[in-house]
Scaffold this active site. Structure first.
Site, mmCIF file in Angstrom:
data_model
loop_
_atom_site.group_PDB
_atom_site.id
_atom_site.type_symbol
_atom_site.label_atom_id
_atom_site.label_comp_id
_atom_site.label_asym_id
_atom_site.label_seq_id
_atom_site.Cartn_x
_atom_site.Cartn_y
_atom_site.Cartn_z
ATOM 1 N N ARG A 39 51.045 -31.344 -10.833
ATOM 2 C CA ARG A 39 50.369 -30.881 -12.086
ATOM 3 C C ARG A 39 51.127 -30.291 -13.163
ATOM 4 O O ARG A 39 51.005 -29.216 -13.635
ATOM 5 C CB ARG A 39 49.204 -29.743 -11.768
ATOM 6 C CG ARG A 39 48.452 -30.163 -10.449
ATOM 7 C CD ARG A 39 47.645 -31.447 -10.594
ATOM 8 N NE ARG A 39 46.505 -31.389 -11.424
ATOM 9 C CZ ARG A 39 45.413 -30.924 -11.127
ATOM 10 N NH1 ARG A 39 45.232 -30.491 -9.797
ATOM 11 N NH2 ARG A 39 44.426 -30.867 -11.984
ATOM 12 N N LYS A 62 31.198 -30.075 -14.076
ATOM 13 C CA LYS A 62 32.507 -29.016 -14.046
ATOM 14 C C LYS A 62 33.439 -29.188 -15.138
ATOM 15 O O LYS A 62 33.886 -28.421 -15.775
ATOM 16 C CB LYS A 62 32.973 -28.987 -12.850
ATOM 17 C CG LYS A 62 34.205 -28.148 -12.514
ATOM 18 C CD LYS A 62 34.754 -28.057 -11.211
ATOM 19 C CE LYS A 62 35.682 -29.124 -11.140
ATOM 20 N NZ LYS A 62 37.025 -29.094 -11.452
ATOM 21 N N ASN A 63 33.766 -30.459 -15.250
ATOM 22 C CA ASN A 63 35.107 -30.853 -16.107
ATOM 23 C C ASN A 63 34.455 -30.702 -17.542
ATOM 24 O O ASN A 63 35.735 -31.330 -18.281
ATOM 25 C CB ASN A 63 35.838 -31.961 -15.487
ATOM 26 C CG ASN A 63 36.258 -31.721 -14.257
ATOM 27 O OD1 ASN A 63 36.458 -30.428 -13.643
ATOM 28 N ND2 ASN A 63 36.681 -32.812 -13.501
ATOM 29 N N CYS A 89 49.856 -28.052 -6.495
ATOM 30 C CA CYS A 89 48.557 -27.892 -5.336
ATOM 31 C C CYS A 89 48.351 -29.224 -4.544
ATOM 32 O O CYS A 89 49.477 -30.038 -4.712
ATOM 33 C CB CYS A 89 47.183 -27.822 -6.559
ATOM 34 S SG CYS A 89 46.888 -29.322 -7.358
ATOM 35 N N ASP A 123 38.787 -38.900 -8.917
ATOM 36 C CA ASP A 123 37.736 -37.906 -8.294
ATOM 37 C C ASP A 123 36.963 -38.706 -7.643
ATOM 38 O O ASP A 123 36.357 -37.783 -6.510
ATOM 39 C CB ASP A 123 37.184 -37.031 -9.412
ATOM 40 C CG ASP A 123 37.993 -36.008 -10.052
ATOM 41 O OD1 ASP A 123 37.912 -35.566 -11.266
ATOM 42 O OD2 ASP A 123 39.378 -36.000 -9.687
ATOM 43 N N ARG A 137 33.939 -25.197 -5.233
ATOM 44 C CA ARG A 137 34.361 -25.104 -6.512
ATOM 45 C C ARG A 137 33.673 -26.173 -7.615
ATOM 46 O O ARG A 137 33.592 -26.225 -8.778
ATOM 47 C CB ARG A 137 35.925 -25.570 -6.773
ATOM 48 C CG ARG A 137 36.954 -24.450 -6.097
ATOM 49 C CD ARG A 137 38.138 -24.780 -6.292
ATOM 50 N NE ARG A 137 38.683 -25.249 -7.399
ATOM 51 C CZ ARG A 137 39.604 -25.995 -7.860
ATOM 52 N NH1 ARG A 137 40.336 -26.107 -6.862
ATOM 53 N NH2 ARG A 137 39.847 -26.168 -9.181
ATOM 54 N N LEU A 148 53.012 -32.598 -21.357
ATOM 55 C CA LEU A 148 52.163 -33.046 -22.427
ATOM 56 C C LEU A 148 51.568 -32.167 -23.265
ATOM 57 O O LEU A 148 51.285 -32.471 -24.508
ATOM 58 C CB LEU A 148 51.462 -34.199 -21.643
ATOM 59 C CG LEU A 148 52.210 -35.523 -21.029
ATOM 60 C CD1 LEU A 148 51.215 -36.612 -20.549
ATOM 61 C CD2 LEU A 148 52.839 -36.146 -22.072
ATOM 62 N N ARG A 181 43.706 -23.756 -11.848
ATOM 63 C CA ARG A 181 44.507 -24.835 -12.878
ATOM 64 C C ARG A 181 44.067 -24.974 -14.220
ATOM 65 O O ARG A 181 44.857 -24.716 -15.165
ATOM 66 C CB ARG A 181 45.073 -25.905 -12.257
ATOM 67 C CG ARG A 181 45.347 -26.080 -10.855
ATOM 68 C CD ARG A 181 45.867 -27.400 -10.515
ATOM 69 N NE ARG A 181 47.218 -27.357 -11.377
ATOM 70 C CZ ARG A 181 48.242 -26.788 -11.253
ATOM 71 N NH1 ARG A 181 48.414 -26.115 -10.383
ATOM 72 N NH2 ARG A 181 49.049 -26.636 -12.187
HETATM 73 C C1 EPZ Z 1 41.498 -33.264 -15.144
HETATM 74 O O1 EPZ Z 1 42.494 -32.540 -14.380
HETATM 75 C C2 EPZ Z 1 40.390 -32.779 -13.908
HETATM 76 N N1 EPZ Z 1 40.194 -31.382 -14.035
HETATM 77 C C3 EPZ Z 1 40.373 -33.241 -12.662
HETATM 78 O O2 EPZ Z 1 39.414 -33.072 -11.628
HETATM 79 C C4 EPZ Z 1 40.617 -34.788 -12.735
HETATM 80 O O3 EPZ Z 1 41.098 -35.404 -11.458
HETATM 81 C C5 EPZ Z 1 41.974 -35.418 -13.648
HETATM 82 O O4 EPZ Z 1 41.473 -34.554 -14.977
HETATM 83 C C6 EPZ Z 1 42.021 -36.956 -13.987
HETATM 84 O O5 EPZ Z 1 40.646 -37.549 -14.204
HETATM 85 C C7 EPZ Z 1 39.268 -30.766 -14.864
HETATM 86 O O6 EPZ Z 1 39.068 -31.591 -15.989
HETATM 87 C C8 EPZ Z 1 39.457 -29.301 -14.858
HETATM 88 P P1 EPZ Z 1 45.409 -35.026 -16.095
HETATM 89 P P2 EPZ Z 1 43.856 -32.564 -15.490
HETATM 90 O O7 EPZ Z 1 46.233 -33.958 -17.052
HETATM 91 O O8 EPZ Z 1 43.568 -32.460 -16.823
HETATM 92 C C9 EPZ Z 1 49.942 -36.273 -15.053
HETATM 93 C C10 EPZ Z 1 38.369 -32.167 -10.000
HETATM 94 O O9 EPZ Z 1 38.414 -32.744 -8.758
HETATM 95 N N2 EPZ Z 1 50.344 -35.338 -16.045
HETATM 96 O O10 EPZ Z 1 44.615 -36.163 -16.696
HETATM 97 O O11 EPZ Z 1 44.903 -31.797 -14.896
HETATM 98 C C11 EPZ Z 1 49.506 -35.355 -13.842
HETATM 99 O O12 EPZ Z 1 50.303 -34.687 -12.898
HETATM 100 C C12 EPZ Z 1 39.678 -32.280 -10.609
HETATM 101 O O13 EPZ Z 1 37.443 -32.136 -10.436
HETATM 102 C C13 EPZ Z 1 51.630 -35.297 -16.419
HETATM 103 O O14 EPZ Z 1 52.367 -35.942 -15.627
HETATM 104 O O15 EPZ Z 1 44.507 -34.022 -15.110
HETATM 105 C C14 EPZ Z 1 48.464 -36.237 -12.939
HETATM 106 O O16 EPZ Z 1 49.378 -36.881 -12.119
HETATM 107 C C15 EPZ Z 1 40.866 -32.680 -9.823
HETATM 108 N N3 EPZ Z 1 52.139 -34.349 -17.191
HETATM 109 C C16 EPZ Z 1 47.884 -37.092 -13.959
HETATM 110 O O17 EPZ Z 1 48.731 -36.877 -15.204
HETATM 111 C C17 EPZ Z 1 51.122 -33.644 -17.963
HETATM 112 O O18 EPZ Z 1 51.758 -32.943 -18.769
HETATM 113 C C18 EPZ Z 1 46.440 -36.828 -14.474
HETATM 114 O O19 EPZ Z 1 46.507 -35.385 -14.991
HETATM 115 C C19 EPZ Z 1 49.717 -33.672 -17.594
HETATM 116 C C20 EPZ Z 1 49.253 -34.464 -16.873
#
Ligand code: EPZ
Length: 423
Positions: A123, A22-23, A118, A310, A402, A127, A94
């Site tokens: 989220r 999915k990701n 969420c 995850d 999902r 960045l 998202r």
């Molecule tokens: C991706 O989400 C995945 N989703 C998530 O999978 C996964 O848990 C996550 O990466 C971490 O591996 C998809 O790929 C569609 P991040 P993403 O930006 O991109 C913080 C699932 O179960 N952050 O790496 O949203 C954020 O708040 C889903 O399939 C900031 O602070 O993850 C979080 O605490 C859930 N500022 C951490 O970084 C930003 O600008 C990780 O977020 C961006 C992120």
């Protein structure tokens, strides 16, 4: 609303074939906006999020031929593309933010109404915006205060960008924008997940020039155009990990097919620490929990290649029944222990203090009415339902739909006593 009814089951045995990731498929689908030519994406999982991304791309003006019975989606973003992502679709997923970079390059503008936080956290996307601004994108700060990204860019210019946190989404949005920017972009402290590598491979097939995906420094030499291509999506390492944990905690013996062991090093190491046997073979990974007692271990989630966030809730399912106490520390999301309350309804007696959970382990769980609090947590409470006495009723299972293709069918084929009921 649909529910899962899960009964105590025999050890899982047999074989299961993992679906596409999915990701990986979501950012790859977003990247098809970067060309007017047709892209064919294969091994696409038939998931709710894929449906939503198809709807989003269609709403922007792309033509989408969705053949999920064949696990294929063909996308052709030819002609005029709209620059505004409809809020009703963005609030359902998202990951809609992933079209941000491609939209800017294609139309010179992008308007995306940000959904609120969420279950697992706020989220934020600062960045993503930091990187795009560095490339020359103008973001309307007043609109941003109202939760609306209204970004414009006449042209993008390569530069060096440092990510304060190796955000997966920010890395993906930035390399998509950098692919067609003028000049070279260096992205430092980039996310290293396998899904980033799959996106970079897709973009490079299209004619992009991206090096270093999978490391913490990615170099992108901008090009002037990209072409349509065909691509097979990598297997879903989190779905694979979920079934591996299920095999171990039910004391079963399961062959996991269509999986990349390299993507699961942390999960495999932790399963072995818990006494499961994990054998890599030609046709997949065989996981057995029937040769030794399943005992406890400690988990700390980290960005890849650390233990994946995850997999935190599915692995915690195993720790509730493993012999001995475990400590789980969640460092990636600020609120990803919502599933603990559901495990405790089944008798897990887990204590949470901040980003740390203490699992006493060794419990004989009892079936209960529980809720899927996010897509991974939904799978996790199904796993505990397989070993709990009596019946476990899981509601809000749209979360599970999902991220897990044919979850009930795959589990039943392994001997699980689970069924989906429509209320
Ligand atoms: C991706 O989400 C995945 N989703 C998530 O999978 C996964 O848990 C996550 O990466 C971490 O591996 C998809 O790929 C569609 P991040 P993403 O930006 O991109 C913080 C699932 O179960 N952050 O790496 O949203 C954020 O708040 C889903 O399939 C900031 O602070 O993850 C979080 O605490 C859930 N500022 C951490 O970084 C930003 O600008 C990780 O977020 C961006 C992120």
């Amino acid at each position: 609303m649909a529910k899962f009814l899960v009964q105590k089951s025999e050890p899982l045995t047999g074989e299961v074939t993992i679906s596409g990731a999915k990701n990986a498929v979501l950012p790859i689908m977003a990247a098809t906006l970067l060309t007017e030519e047709k892209c064919e994406i294969k091994d696409v999982p038939a998931l709710r999020d894929v449906d939503v991304m198809c709807q989003l791309l269609e709403s922007l003006g792309a033509s989408v031929d969705k053949r999920l019975d064949e696990n294929v989606v063909e996308i052709k973003a030819e002609g005029d593309i709209a620059f505004e992502a409809p809020f009703d679709l963005v609030k359902m997923m998202r990951a809609s933010i992933l079209v941000l970079g491609a939209l800017l390059l294609r139309t010179g503008r992008a308007v995306i109404h940000l959904p609120g936080g969420c279950a697992i956290g706020k989220r934020p996307v600062e960045l993503h915006l930091k990187g795009l601004k560095a490339l020359g994108v103008n973001v309307d700060e007043e609109q941003l205060k109202r939760g609306i990204i209204d970004a414009r860019a006449d042209s993008l210019r390569g530069t060096t960008i440092y990510l304060d946190f190796p955000s997966v989404g920010a890395t993906e949005v930035i390399i998509m924008a950098a692919a067609l920017a003028d000049g070279t972009t260096i992205l430092e402290n980039a996310a290293q997940e396998p899904e980033i590598v799959d996106l970079a491979n897709f973009l490079n097939k299209m004619g992009a020039r991206i090096k270093g995906a999978g490391t913490d420094t990615i170099k992108v030499d901008g090009v002037t155009s990209l072409k349509g291509v065909s691509h097979n999506v990598i297997p879903d390492r989190i779905e694979a990990g979920t079934f591996m944990v299920g095999a171990a905690m039910t004391r079963g013996n399961v062959l996991i097919k269509n999986v990349v062991p390299d993507h699961l090093k942390a999960v495999i190491a932790k399963l072995k620490e818990c006494g499961a046997s994990v054998e890599m073979g030609e046709d997949g990974i065989r996981v057995r929990g029937d040769e030794a007692e399943i005992t406890s271990t400690d988990i700390k989630t980290l960005p890849y290649p650390g233990f994946p966030t995850d997999m935190q809730s599915p692995f915690m399912a195993l720790l509730t029944v493993a012999k001995g106490p475990s400590v789980v520390i969640e460092t990636v999301f600020e609120n990803r222990f919502m599933h603990v309350g559901e495990f405790n309804r089944m008798g897990a007696n887990i204590k949470v203090n901040g980003n740390c959970s203490i699992i006493p382990g060794g419990k004989s769980l009892k079936g209960a009415q529980v809720v899927a609090t996010d897509l991974r947590a939904g799978a996790a409470v199904v796993l505990t339902g397989l070993v709990a006495e009596g019946t476990t009723e899981v509601s809000q299972i749209y979360h599970v739909d999902r991220g897990y293709e044919k979850f009930v069918e795959k589990l039943r084929a392994l001997g699980a006593n689970i069924m989906r009921v429509e209320e």
